[in-house]
Design a protein around this motif. Structure first.
Motif, mmCIF file in Angstrom:
data_model
loop_
_atom_site.group_PDB
_atom_site.id
_atom_site.type_symbol
_atom_site.label_atom_id
_atom_site.label_comp_id
_atom_site.label_asym_id
_atom_site.label_seq_id
_atom_site.Cartn_x
_atom_site.Cartn_y
_atom_site.Cartn_z
ATOM 1 N N ARG A 104 -2.975 -0.226 -14.093
ATOM 2 C CA ARG A 104 -1.772 -0.059 -13.278
ATOM 3 C C ARG A 104 -1.044 1.233 -13.668
ATOM 4 N NH1 ARG A 104 -0.953 -5.597 -14.501
ATOM 5 N NH2 ARG A 104 0.814 -5.066 -15.873
ATOM 6 N N GLY A 105 -0.953 1.465 -14.965
ATOM 7 C CA GLY A 105 -0.318 2.689 -15.434
ATOM 8 C C GLY A 105 -1.092 3.925 -15.037
ATOM 9 N N ASP A 106 -2.420 3.823 -15.070
ATOM 10 C CA ASP A 106 -3.291 4.933 -14.675
ATOM 11 C C ASP A 106 -3.040 5.302 -13.211
ATOM 12 O OD1 ASP A 106 -5.328 6.745 -14.281
ATOM 13 O OD2 ASP A 106 -6.907 5.476 -15.094
ATOM 14 N N VAL A 107 -2.975 4.298 -12.350
ATOM 15 C CA VAL A 107 -2.732 4.536 -10.923
ATOM 16 C C VAL A 107 -1.359 5.177 -10.714
ATOM 17 C CG1 VAL A 107 -2.347 3.407 -8.701
ATOM 18 C CG2 VAL A 107 -4.294 2.729 -10.127
ATOM 19 N N ALA A 108 -0.336 4.644 -11.396
ATOM 20 C CA ALA A 108 1.008 5.193 -11.241
ATOM 21 C C ALA A 108 1.076 6.629 -11.745
ATOM 22 C CB ALA A 108 2.020 4.325 -11.991
ATOM 23 N N PHE A 109 0.395 6.903 -12.836
ATOM 24 C CA PHE A 109 0.446 8.236 -13.446
ATOM 25 C C PHE A 109 -0.346 9.262 -12.646
ATOM 26 C CE2 PHE A 109 -0.589 11.633 -16.373
ATOM 27 C CZ PHE A 109 0.542 11.764 -17.156
ATOM 28 N N ASN A 110 -1.538 8.894 -12.233
ATOM 29 C CA ASN A 110 -2.454 9.876 -11.640
ATOM 30 C C ASN A 110 -2.541 9.846 -10.118
ATOM 31 O OD1 ASN A 110 -3.709 11.235 -14.024
ATOM 32 N ND2 ASN A 110 -4.247 9.135 -14.555
ATOM 33 N N ASN A 111 -2.227 8.727 -9.492
ATOM 34 C CA ASN A 111 -2.432 8.605 -8.044
ATOM 35 C C ASN A 111 -1.147 8.583 -7.223
ATOM 36 O OD1 ASN A 111 -5.088 8.441 -8.760
ATOM 37 N ND2 ASN A 111 -5.352 6.289 -8.237
ATOM 38 N N GLU A 112 -0.048 8.210 -7.848
ATOM 39 C CA GLU A 112 1.192 8.078 -7.083
ATOM 40 C C GLU A 112 1.833 9.453 -6.884
ATOM 41 O OE1 GLU A 112 4.962 5.075 -6.720
ATOM 42 O OE2 GLU A 112 4.222 5.498 -8.730
ATOM 43 N N VAL A 113 1.922 9.886 -5.634
ATOM 44 C CA VAL A 113 2.530 11.166 -5.284
ATOM 45 C C VAL A 113 3.816 10.876 -4.511
ATOM 46 C CG1 VAL A 113 2.254 13.331 -4.043
ATOM 47 C CG2 VAL A 113 0.286 12.297 -5.194
ATOM 48 N N PHE A 114 4.926 11.382 -5.011
ATOM 49 C CA PHE A 114 6.220 11.097 -4.390
ATOM 50 C C PHE A 114 6.535 12.093 -3.280
ATOM 51 C CE2 PHE A 114 6.550 9.114 -8.562
ATOM 52 C CZ PHE A 114 7.050 7.865 -8.222
ATOM 53 N N THR A 115 7.242 11.611 -2.283
ATOM 54 C CA THR A 115 7.733 12.425 -1.173
ATOM 55 C C THR A 115 9.230 12.175 -1.039
ATOM 56 O OG1 THR A 115 7.408 10.705 0.497
ATOM 57 C CG2 THR A 115 5.516 12.139 0.010
ATOM 58 N N CYS A 135 3.010 12.641 -11.798
ATOM 59 C CA CYS A 135 2.784 12.838 -13.233
ATOM 60 C C CYS A 135 1.494 13.619 -13.472
ATOM 61 C CB CYS A 135 2.697 11.502 -13.944
ATOM 62 S SG CYS A 135 4.138 10.441 -13.791
ATOM 63 N N GLY A 136 0.436 13.198 -12.798
ATOM 64 C CA GLY A 136 -0.881 13.772 -13.032
ATOM 65 C C GLY A 136 -1.006 15.228 -12.643
ATOM 66 N N SER A 137 -0.120 15.713 -11.764
ATOM 67 C CA SER A 137 -0.230 17.108 -11.343
ATOM 68 C C SER A 137 0.059 18.074 -12.480
ATOM 69 C CB SER A 137 0.726 17.387 -10.172
ATOM 70 O OG SER A 137 2.078 17.189 -10.552
ATOM 71 N N ASN A 180 12.506 10.346 -19.007
ATOM 72 C CA ASN A 180 12.968 11.718 -18.797
ATOM 73 C C ASN A 180 12.053 12.484 -17.844
ATOM 74 O OD1 ASN A 180 15.227 11.490 -20.377
ATOM 75 N ND2 ASN A 180 14.432 12.672 -22.095
ATOM 76 N N ALA A 181 10.743 12.294 -17.987
ATOM 77 C CA ALA A 181 9.796 13.009 -17.130
ATOM 78 C C ALA A 181 9.954 12.590 -15.673
ATOM 79 C CB ALA A 181 8.369 12.762 -17.609
ATOM 80 N N TYR A 182 10.117 11.302 -15.428
ATOM 81 C CA TYR A 182 10.306 10.843 -14.050
ATOM 82 C C TYR A 182 11.555 11.487 -13.436
ATOM 83 C CZ TYR A 182 6.701 7.338 -13.105
ATOM 84 O OH TYR A 182 5.504 6.722 -12.814
ATOM 85 N N SER A 232 9.267 -2.057 -14.425
ATOM 86 C CA SER A 232 7.893 -2.499 -14.680
ATOM 87 C C SER A 232 6.905 -1.353 -14.488
ATOM 88 C CB SER A 232 7.526 -3.667 -13.761
ATOM 89 O OG SER A 232 7.658 -3.294 -12.392
ATOM 90 N N ARG A 233 7.169 -0.470 -13.517
ATOM 91 C CA ARG A 233 6.298 0.681 -13.281
ATOM 92 C C ARG A 233 6.358 1.633 -14.476
ATOM 93 N NH1 ARG A 233 5.979 3.189 -8.294
ATOM 94 N NH2 ARG A 233 6.400 1.093 -7.501
ATOM 95 N N ILE A 234 7.560 1.872 -14.947
ATOM 96 C CA ILE A 234 7.728 2.735 -16.126
ATOM 97 C C ILE A 234 7.005 2.138 -17.320
ATOM 98 C CG2 ILE A 234 9.382 3.724 -17.747
ATOM 99 C CD1 ILE A 234 9.560 5.036 -15.043
ATOM 100 N N ASN A 235 7.146 0.838 -17.506
ATOM 101 C CA ASN A 235 6.491 0.174 -18.641
ATOM 102 C C ASN A 235 4.970 0.267 -18.538
ATOM 103 O OD1 ASN A 235 8.845 -0.599 -19.987
ATOM 104 N ND2 ASN A 235 9.027 -2.494 -18.810
#
Length: 411
Positions: A51-62, A76-78, A218-220, A256-259
């Motif tokens: 779940r963390g991998d997907v949030a870190f590497n696949n989730e792209v915000f708009t 994050c992954g960018s 902080n990164a988010y 939960s996403r951050i965790n």
């Protein structure tokens, strides 16, 4: 005839599959990768890691999902391709603090420049009079083991007054912990200041984050303008007076996403050393110790008991002491964080060094701001406390210097 046609079709399919296999890249060797989980996670932990991998590497915000109003990256992954080091294109700019008294530009967008913006907002600019520094995103692997070390272990290597006379001091960066920080048994608050909420920082170029939760929250917010349950207020676009917010209800991601992301970072595996048994690599490691590199780049640690079983009682070799060291005028950017001075930088872990260029477009960009284009360049740019070591490095013969560099590139 029918049988012959079937055989021809099967033969063609076999040839096609074989040809495709020949064209497809092979699976990279284990020692060529930085990403992937540490071994022996439970099924539940593996699920959280994914779940963390997907949030870190696949989730792209708009803009529709809360990006901004000002930001640096959309995911994050960018900034950490393959969990490796960043590129000058993803380098961050920090500004606004010149000494231990704190950042005087927090009401003008500090501490991080957000050089991009969603529609209707304006990217930030560095305010007049603010000093700044470039920070290239670091590699992420093995962070959980560094985070599991006790403050007492880190403090054992500190020598603020250089009592042993070797020219190496090493001091912790004491950081004002955020309100959501929950110290564990191995955290040790600073006792020399009244009503202290300061703890040892261990993550970031200046060791300005006390743990991976602090670093991630902080990164988010600072990198993507994404609020969370831990820090639910939108960053204000100070570049345009009176404009604030992105129109998306806060917080924009749940705790939960951050965790999950924090767990992902905690349980990323350790880089695998290459050619560890090579005679030149072994000789290079001996030279690394002999000329004094290991005084700051501590080769080996063992974690105490951890709340995550796979991080407990583990011996590992990151080549860092997690302390701040004065690196001399050449690396003094006039900017600092926490109690660090402007020329002080946290000793970066060296593990994964030889794989740096894999995530940096085939070219190395080393040191805190990527100014060094090779390991040799990075070594020679050291100063301050490292001056004697660099002098010894310069006195090495070409053969010995090659062995030392082979060792470093094996990490």
């Amino acid at each position: 005839m029918k049988t012959l046609s079937v055989l021809l079709i099967l033969s063609s399919l076999f040839w096609l599959v074989s040809a495709c296999d020949a064209l497809l890249p092979g699976t990279p060797a284990d020692d060529q990768l930085l990403d992937g989980p540490i071994g022996d996670l439970t099924p539940e932990q593996n699920a959280q890691f994914l779940r963390g991998d997907v949030a870190f590497n696949n989730e792209v915000f708009t803009a529709a999902t809360g990006l901004g109003p000002t930001f640096v990256a959309t995911s994050c992954g960018s900034c950490h391709a393959g969990d490796g080091k960043g590129h000058p294109f993803t380098t961050l700019t920090r500004f606004g603090q010149i000494d231990e008294t704190g950042n005087t530009f927090m009401q003008m967008g500090g501490p991080q420049l957000q050089n991009r913006a969603i529609g209707g907002h304006t990217p930030e600019m560095i305010p007049a009079g603010a000093t700044s520094s470039k920070f290239t995103p670091p590699a992420n692997t093995g962070l959980g083991l560094l985070g599991a070390l006790s403050d007492d272990q880190i403090l054992a290597n500190a020598d603020p007054n250089d009592q042993d006379g070797d020219g190496i001091s090493g001091v912790p960066n004491w950081i004002d912990a955020p309100v959501y920080f929950r110290p564990q048994g191995f955290h040790k608050p600073q006792t020399t200041v009244s009503q202290s909420t300061r703890y040892i920082g261990r993550f970031g170029k200046k060791a300005a984050a006390v743990d991976l939760l602090h670093q991630t929250v902080n990164a988010y917010k600072q990198d993507m303008g994404i609020t969370s349950d831990f820090d639910p207020v939108d960053p204000i676009n100070y570049a345009v007076s009176g404009q604030a917010g992105d129109g998306v209800p806060d917080p924009e991601v749940p705790g939960s996403r951050i965790n999950d992301v924090v767990f992902y970072l905690r349980t990323l595996r350790v880089p695998v050393q290459r050619n560890a048994g090579d005679a030149n690599v072994i000789a290079g490691k001996q030279l690394f110790v002999q000329i004094g590199c290991a005084k700051c780049h501590t080769p080996e640690w063992t974690t105490p008991q951890s709340d995550v079983a796979v991080l407990s009682k583990k011996t590992f070799a990151p080549y860092t002491d997690l302390l701040l060291h004065d690196m001399g005028k050449g690396l003094d950017d006039g900017y600092t964080e926490g109690t660090a001075k402007t020329a002080e930088w946290r000793t970066p872990p060296l593990w994964g060094l030889g794989l740096s260029k894999n995530s940096q477009g085939g070219q190395e960009y080393l040191l805190h701001d990527g100014r060094a284009r090779s390991v040799d360049d990075a070594i020679r740019l050291h100063g301050g406390e490292a001056a004697k070591t660099i002098e010894r490095y310069g006195q090495l013969g070409a053969d010995d210097r090659s062995k030392l560099l082979q060792f470093l590139n094996s990490l």
